[in-house]
Design a protein around this motif. Structure first.
Motif, PDB file in Angstrom:
ATOM      1  N   LYS A 197     -72.949 -24.370  -7.350  1.00  0.00           N
ATOM      2  CA  LYS A 197     -71.801 -24.894  -8.082  1.00  0.00           C
ATOM      3  C   LYS A 197     -72.280 -25.513  -9.395  1.00  0.00           C
ATOM      4  O   LYS A 197     -73.302 -26.196  -9.426  1.00  0.00           O
ATOM      5  N   LYS A 198     -71.558 -25.234 -10.459  1.00  0.00           N
ATOM      6  CA  LYS A 198     -71.973 -25.789 -11.746  1.00  0.00           C
ATOM      7  C   LYS A 198     -71.601 -27.269 -11.833  1.00  0.00           C
ATOM      8  O   LYS A 198     -70.505 -27.651 -11.390  1.00  0.00           O
ATOM      9  N   PRO A 199     -72.481 -28.087 -12.446  1.00  0.00           N
ATOM     10  CA  PRO A 199     -72.102 -29.498 -12.653  1.00  0.00           C
ATOM     11  C   PRO A 199     -70.880 -29.596 -13.569  1.00  0.00           C
ATOM     12  O   PRO A 199     -70.691 -28.761 -14.453  1.00  0.00           O
ATOM     13  N   VAL A 200     -70.064 -30.615 -13.320  1.00  0.00           N
ATOM     14  CA  VAL A 200     -68.849 -30.816 -14.115  1.00  0.00           C
ATOM     15  C   VAL A 200     -69.186 -31.660 -15.351  1.00  0.00           C
ATOM     16  O   VAL A 200     -69.618 -32.811 -15.229  1.00  0.00           O
ATOM     17  N   LEU A 201     -69.007 -31.058 -16.518  1.00  0.00           N
ATOM     18  CA  LEU A 201     -69.305 -31.720 -17.796  1.00  0.00           C
ATOM     19  C   LEU A 201     -67.975 -32.029 -18.477  1.00  0.00           C
ATOM     20  O   LEU A 201     -67.233 -31.102 -18.823  1.00  0.00           O
ATOM     21  N   VAL A 202     -67.668 -33.299 -18.634  1.00  0.00           N
ATOM     22  CA  VAL A 202     -66.395 -33.681 -19.254  1.00  0.00           C
ATOM     23  C   VAL A 202     -66.668 -34.274 -20.641  1.00  0.00           C
ATOM     24  O   VAL A 202     -67.496 -35.175 -20.784  1.00  0.00           O
ATOM     25  N   ILE A 203     -65.981 -33.718 -21.622  1.00  0.00           N
ATOM     26  CA  ILE A 203     -66.154 -34.115 -23.020  1.00  0.00           C
ATOM     27  C   ILE A 203     -64.911 -34.885 -23.463  1.00  0.00           C
ATOM     28  O   ILE A 203     -63.785 -34.469 -23.157  1.00  0.00           O
ATOM     29  N   GLU A 254     -70.401 -23.536 -21.179  1.00  0.00           N
ATOM     30  CA  GLU A 254     -69.656 -23.069 -19.996  1.00  0.00           C
ATOM     31  C   GLU A 254     -70.482 -22.104 -19.139  1.00  0.00           C
ATOM     32  O   GLU A 254     -70.174 -21.900 -17.970  1.00  0.00           O
ATOM     33  N   ASP A 255     -71.552 -21.528 -19.729  1.00  0.00           N
ATOM     34  CA  ASP A 255     -72.431 -20.670 -18.920  1.00  0.00           C
ATOM     35  C   ASP A 255     -73.106 -21.468 -17.806  1.00  0.00           C
ATOM     36  O   ASP A 255     -73.398 -20.941 -16.735  1.00  0.00           O
ATOM     37  N   GLY A 305     -63.372 -21.019 -28.185  1.00  0.00           N
ATOM     38  CA  GLY A 305     -63.445 -20.354 -26.886  1.00  0.00           C
ATOM     39  C   GLY A 305     -63.411 -21.270 -25.683  1.00  0.00           C
ATOM     40  O   GLY A 305     -63.439 -20.781 -24.549  1.00  0.00           O
ATOM     41  N   SER A 306     -63.345 -22.578 -25.882  1.00  0.00           N
ATOM     42  CA  SER A 306     -63.330 -23.484 -24.715  1.00  0.00           C
ATOM     43  C   SER A 306     -62.148 -23.150 -23.809  1.00  0.00           C
ATOM     44  O   SER A 306     -61.024 -22.950 -24.276  1.00  0.00           O
TER      45      SER A 306
END
Ligand code: OAD
Length: 234
Positions: A4-10, A80-81, A100-101
């Protein structure tokens, strides 16, 4: 099976679009130096002089035709990769989307939309060069900018808070942190979540926040190096 990818919040503000040529609000040459904020961006101002407010946002919308996303927007898309990236932006431009987000939450509304004055659920998309006035009628409705004015509630706040609560990493970019509730989002991170703040002239932030004192393009490139290196170690 993929991990699972880590959740990155901007959480981004006007500074991330500065290198695209969009003026910030509170810097020395900021928009609020030229236009009194309570005239063009408040509910009272809109009631007093709706024509002026339409004109202010027409000009901001028209400018979107002449600007492009910059490296900071693009790197956030590239991340996002490796991460599940969510962008919460105070910006009313569409540069995150154009880079592209996938997941973009606009806390303060969107320049390329207007909504019915008598029914806030009726939202209409405009081309950049389309202009509106208090007399404009779309689909039988008089319209207003789809912007959160000062003195109004922030409808996307709950969505934003629940994203911040899910963050494995939280990053603040290009905001003076003067406007609430956006400035308070950092308070919703889970204990121990790494928090970064990228800004060439950063405001005061809580202890423990890693400050990257740089323009967005350079700072986000630096952030990407740090995050990808950390991810490789895990
Ligand atoms: P501000 O104008 O208050 O702050 C801009 C921030 O961007 C400052 O901290 C600058 O140091 C920083 N900055 C300038 N150039 C930069 C660059 N190249 N790279 C990175 N950062 C840079 O803008 P916001 O904090 O976004 O709301 O303002 C918040 C809200 O106030 C806006 O959404 C708007 C405004 O009133 C509404 O109108 C509802």
């Amino acid at each position: 099976m993929t991990a699972k990818k880590p959740v990155l919040v901007i959480s981004s503000g006007a500074g991330i679009s500065a290198e695209s040529g969009i003026r910030t609000f509170r810097d020395a040459d900021g928009l609020w130096e030229e236009y009194p904020v309570m005239d063009v961006a408040s509910a009272d101002g809109f009631r007093r002089n709706p024509a002026l407010v339409h004109e202010f946002y027409n000009a901001r919308r028209a400018q979107l035709a002449d600007v492009e996303p910059n490296a900071a927007h693009r790197i956030l898309h590239d991340l996002e990769d490796d991460f599940e990236v969510y962008v919460i932006t105070q910006n009313v431009d569409d540069l995150h989307e154009r880079a592209g987000s996938t997941h973009v939450v606009h806390l303060h509304g969107e320049l390329n939309k207007v909504r019915a004055l008598d029914d806030e659920t009726k939202v209409y998309r405009l081309d950049y060069k389309e202009r509106t006035t208090p007399e404009t009628v779309i689909d039988g409705h008089h319209v207003r900018p789809h912007i959160v004015f000062f003195q109004e509630a922030v409808p996307m706040l709950e969505t934003a808070v629940s994203l911040v609560e899910r963050a494995d990493i939280f990053v603040i970019i290009g905001t003076s942190l003067q406007v609430y509730p956006a400035a308070a989002l950092v308070n919703y991170v889970r204990r121990g979540t790494p928090v970064y703040y990228i800004d060439p002239a950063p405001s005061r932030v809580p202890e423990g926040v890693t400050v990257i004192r740089a323009k967005a393009s350079e700072g986000v490139a630096e952030l990407a190096r740090i995050l990808l290196a950390d991810k490789q170690k895990q």
